[in-house]
Design a protein around this motif. Structure first.
Motif, mmCIF file in Angstrom:
data_model
loop_
_atom_site.group_PDB
_atom_site.id
_atom_site.type_symbol
_atom_site.label_atom_id
_atom_site.label_comp_id
_atom_site.label_asym_id
_atom_site.label_seq_id
_atom_site.Cartn_x
_atom_site.Cartn_y
_atom_site.Cartn_z
ATOM 1 N N ARG A 1 0.713 -1.349 0.030
ATOM 2 C CA ARG A 1 -0.031 0.033 -0.181
ATOM 3 C C ARG A 1 0.840 1.090 -0.095
ATOM 4 N N ARG B 1 1.452 2.151 -3.616
ATOM 5 C CA ARG B 1 0.479 2.085 -4.543
ATOM 6 C C ARG B 1 0.194 3.333 -4.967
ATOM 7 N N ASP C 1 0.689 -1.078 6.317
ATOM 8 C CA ASP C 1 0.631 -0.739 4.808
ATOM 9 C C ASP C 1 0.477 -2.109 4.077
ATOM 10 N N MET D 1 -2.711 -4.519 2.058
ATOM 11 C CA MET D 1 -4.261 -4.239 1.663
ATOM 12 C C MET D 1 -4.979 -5.165 2.268
ATOM 13 N N HIS E 1 -5.029 -1.295 4.890
ATOM 14 C CA HIS E 1 -6.068 -0.776 3.978
ATOM 15 C C HIS E 1 -7.445 -1.154 4.583
#
Length: 781
Positions: free
Chosen positions: A127, A130, A165, A167, A312
């Motif tokens: 994440r 991203r 971090d 997802m 996430h």
């Protein structure tokens, strides 16, 4: 201790920057392979500790670091980071699509290991890199995890790490086993099994399976019965099973009785087959939705002293059995709409959380001594049983703790602060489910179980500060709400409490405010600075009663008010009212009276100028006092009854019986007034009361009654001519006449009347002269 030799295992330190090249991914994948080879080398050579030289190391998907039994992997303060590009294909992404952002994986895996430990470093997921350039779709991605406990892992741990971090979840427990049998043919039959021979016998309410082979690719000594897919609880009507074991030649070994789902079932030595017996089942075609977990799901693992953030969807997926999450900071995972400040979008579903057990079921997990904040939800607990203790949970957009699909939960000693809902309940799906909520401090939000009837709920010894709604529901009359302290300081709106019974609670406010109580039985409670609107849970659909005993009210108003509800009786016994007004009313609801009865109570007026009040535009209501003590020390005491609406006619009755009134406010007696307006009065009844140092006003004819209308009836009867006789009916429809005595005055021989009882239990007086008679009907005590 083995210190990993970086060059030997071709491990490179350093993190490159985006855009990443194929060489960067290949180096990251080589790092993972090198770490795995080094850990296996240390294990093969008898080491129990592996240390990674301090530095920064790139990781990538889909390969993961794999933990080994009886080994501690010490990251030694290092950072392991997944390199990722949402807009460029990884050389390890073998898919043919262009949705590169859906390429996922895991970083560290505990799989079928025992006594394996990960300590002392930072692990960063995808994440962080991203772009979310296709935010509408990329925000739905959830299938990458940081540290994974799966397939029978036991007695292992992650400690003193930062994991962030990812997802899906930064740390996850998958309730998987080494070998699983799911959706297999059980050959069910409507039979029982003989406990001596293991052979089938006829039955009408049990299902027996055919022979089930025990896997032989590993020496399994245990298994569990669990659900299939998303059906965590199985479709069994009874969650306990008898398991019969056999040798390879079908020779019966023996039976283990009453083995419940999610718990360990031992496999005897020499057992090659088994059969199961399911109770209270009649349909051999039923899909029981059962999975057999050989080698057990992850159990007795520990997640402690970690900082887990920026997941996430979530922070930790907890599952398995007897796993412990303790002493962690779990923050800013599954963020809410008001807490995402890094510019990246939130996960697409509302199920965003700090800790969750959505699919990872199990038994007796423990969540304790953690700090959780900055998520949409705090803890979503759906384990067979769970302990949630001594956590600090704050700033959740939605629920602090939500409980579902549980047999037993203990929620104890937590601080839940500034969450929209403090604790919520969903359906248990078990019989005799029990939830204990005790010794917690809840600040703000609400706690509502109103739609749930599948738990026995025990809410005791908690501290509620500005919790707007407390709703215990009313479907289970044995739910307990006891010894709780409820404080209102800055609550918005009108707070409310709904319960079948409330015992030993202290409810107070810093300033006088309204509160609604929908409680059938109140006992031993204390109320301060409150305008208490007494309602009932079902009062809009049926007439209901409220019983209050041994309570104390200070600087408050006790209100029994009818508005779009049925009639209501509130009976208060052995309670104390200090500067508190008892009020009844009815607005726009004709035909439904409000009645409040006080028996054996103490009323003390130090500062209030009246003790009773009304609010009517429709008849009617009554306040009745039996055997109460009333002490008035306020020299400015105005009147007993204050009517809010003084022009309404004949809507209220005050009934005082065998009460003691005493004025203690000065050297002179109190000139008492009964009411501020005669208009709303139906009757003012005063029977056998004692007034000390109080001067009573002159009675109002037609309003004031100086006898007990419940057991004494007085009439002035003027006999009217009827042919050559005179008669009158004095009283109608006495249920029985034996307890009553009748007298007529004057009672001389000259005017002696004839008294007799008709068939409809009416009293008729007859006389031969037109004379005014006073007739008294007195009920015997």
């Amino acid at each position: 201790m083995y210190i990993i030799e970086l060059d030997r295992w071709n491990i490179k330190q350093g993190l490159s920057s985006k855009p990443y090249t194929d060489a960067d991914y290949i180096m990251a994948d080589t790092n993972i392979q090198g770490i795995n080879n080094a850990i296996q080398y240390a294990y093969n050579h008898g080491f129990t500790d592996v240390v990674l030289p301090r530095g920064q190391y790139a990781l990538c998907y889909p390969r993961a670091i794999r933990m080994v039994s009886n080994m501690t992997f010490n990251l030694n303060g290092s950072t392991l980071k997944v390199i990722y590009d949402s807009d460029r294909k990884s050389p390890f992404d073998t898919r043919t699509t262009t949705d590169y952002y859906k390429f996922t994986g895991n970083s560290v895996i505990f799989e079928n290991v025992t006594n394996a430990h990960l300590i002392g470093g930072t692990i960063i997921g995808c994440r962080d890199d991203r772009s979310f350039s296709n935010a509408a779709e990329e925000r739905k991605v959830e299938s990458s995890y940081g540290v994974v406990f799966q397939k029978s892992t036991r007695y292992s741990s992650i400690k003193h790490c930062i994991v962030r971090d990812y997802m899906g979840d930064n740390i996850t427990f998958s309730s998987t086993a080494i070998r699983e049998l799911a959706e297999f043919n059980m050959n069910l039959s409507l039979n029982s099994l003989d406990y001596t021979t293991g052979q089938t016998t006829p039955s009408t309410n049990t299902l027996a399976t055919g022979f089930i082979n025990i896997p032989t690719d590993a020496q399994f000594s245990q298994f569990q019965i669990a659900g299939a897919g998303y059906t965590r609880l199985t479709a069994l009507n009874t969650k306990e099973v008898d398991v019969f074991f056999y040798k390879a030649d079908n020779t019966f070994i023996g039976v283990l009785k009453k083995k419940k789902i999610y718990t360990d079932i031992s496999i005897p030595v020499g057992a090659a087959k088994m059969r199961m017996l399911f109770f209270n089942e009649t349909n051999p075609s039923k899909n029981l939705q059962i999975t057999l977990k050989f080698g057990l799901i992850p159990h007795h693992n520990v997640v402690e002293y970690n900082e887990i953030y920026n997941g996430h969807r979530g922070g930790i997926t907890l599952g398995g059995s007897y796993n412990v999450v303790q002493h962690n900071v779990v923050r800013d995972n599954g963020k809410g709409t008001n807490s995402f400040l890094d510019g990246k979008p939130i996960f697409s579903d509302s199920t965003r959380y700090a800790i969750n057990q959505e699919d990872s079921y199990g038994d007796n997990c423990v969540i304790r001594n953690n700090l959780l904040y900055g998520s949409n939800h705090g803890i979503l607990a759906g384990c067979y049983s769970i302990q949630i203790e001594n956590n600090h949970i704050y700033n959740m957009d939605s629920i602090g703790i939500n409980l579902y699909s549980l047999l037993y939960t203990n929620v104890r000693g937590n601080v839940i602060y500034n969450c929209a809902t403090t604790i919520g309940l969903m359906s248990s799906n078990f019989g005799n489910a029990y939830v204990n909520i005790s010794e917690n401090s809840m600040h703000g939000g609400n706690m509502s179980f109103s739609t749930n009837n599948s738990y026995q709920i025990n809410v005791t010894d908690n501290n509620f500060i500005d919790v707007t709604t407390i709703n215990m529901g009313n479907s289970n009359i044995n739910n307990v709400f006891r010894n709780n302290r409820i404080k209102y300081a800055n609550v918005s709106g009108t707070p409310s409490i709904t319960a079948n019974k409330m015992e030993g609670c202290i409810i107070d406010s810093t300033t006088v405010r309204d509160i609604t109580l929908k409680v059938y039985k109140q006992s031993g409670c204390t109320f301060n600075n409150l305008r208490i609107n007494i309602q009932t849970p079902n009062g809009t659909t049926k007439s209901e009663k409220v019983a209050i005993d041994n309570c104390e009210y200070t600087n408050s108003v006790l209100i029994n008010h009818i508005f779009l509800t049925k009639d209501r009786e509130v009976k208060v016994t052995k309670s104390k009212f200090i500067d508190t007004v008892v009020k009844v009313g009815n607005i726009n609801t004709p035909g439904f009276p409000a009645t409040t009865i006080l028996e054996d109570c103490d009323l003390i007026a130090n500062t209030v100028s009246n003790l009773f009040a009304t609010d009517f535009n429709q008849p009617s209501g009554m306040i009745k006092l039996n055997r109460c003590n009333v002490e008035i020390s306020n020299p400015n005491f105005s009147y007993l009854i204050s009517h809010d609406k003084t022009i309404v006619k004949a809507v209220f009755t005050l009934f005082l019986k065998e009460c003691k009134f005493k004025y203690t406010g000065g050297s002179t007696s109190l000139n008492l007034r009964y009411y501020n307006s005669i208009n709303p009065m139906i009757k003012f009844i005063s029977s056998d009361n004692v007034f000390t140092d109080i001067i009573l006003p002159a009675p109002d004819p037609g309003i004031y009654v100086n006898y007990d209308i419940d057991d004494t009836y007085k009439e002035n009867v003027m006999l009217q001519a009827d042919g050559d006789k005179y008669s009158a009916i004095v009283h109608h429809n006495l249920n029985t006449l034996e307890p009553y005595v009748f007298s007529v005055s004057p009672a001389s021989e000259i005017v002696r009347p004839i008294i007799f009882i008709t068939n409809n239990n009416s009293i008729v007086i007859k006389h031969t002269e037109n004379i005014n008679l006073k007739v008294t009907v007195k009920k015997l005590q």
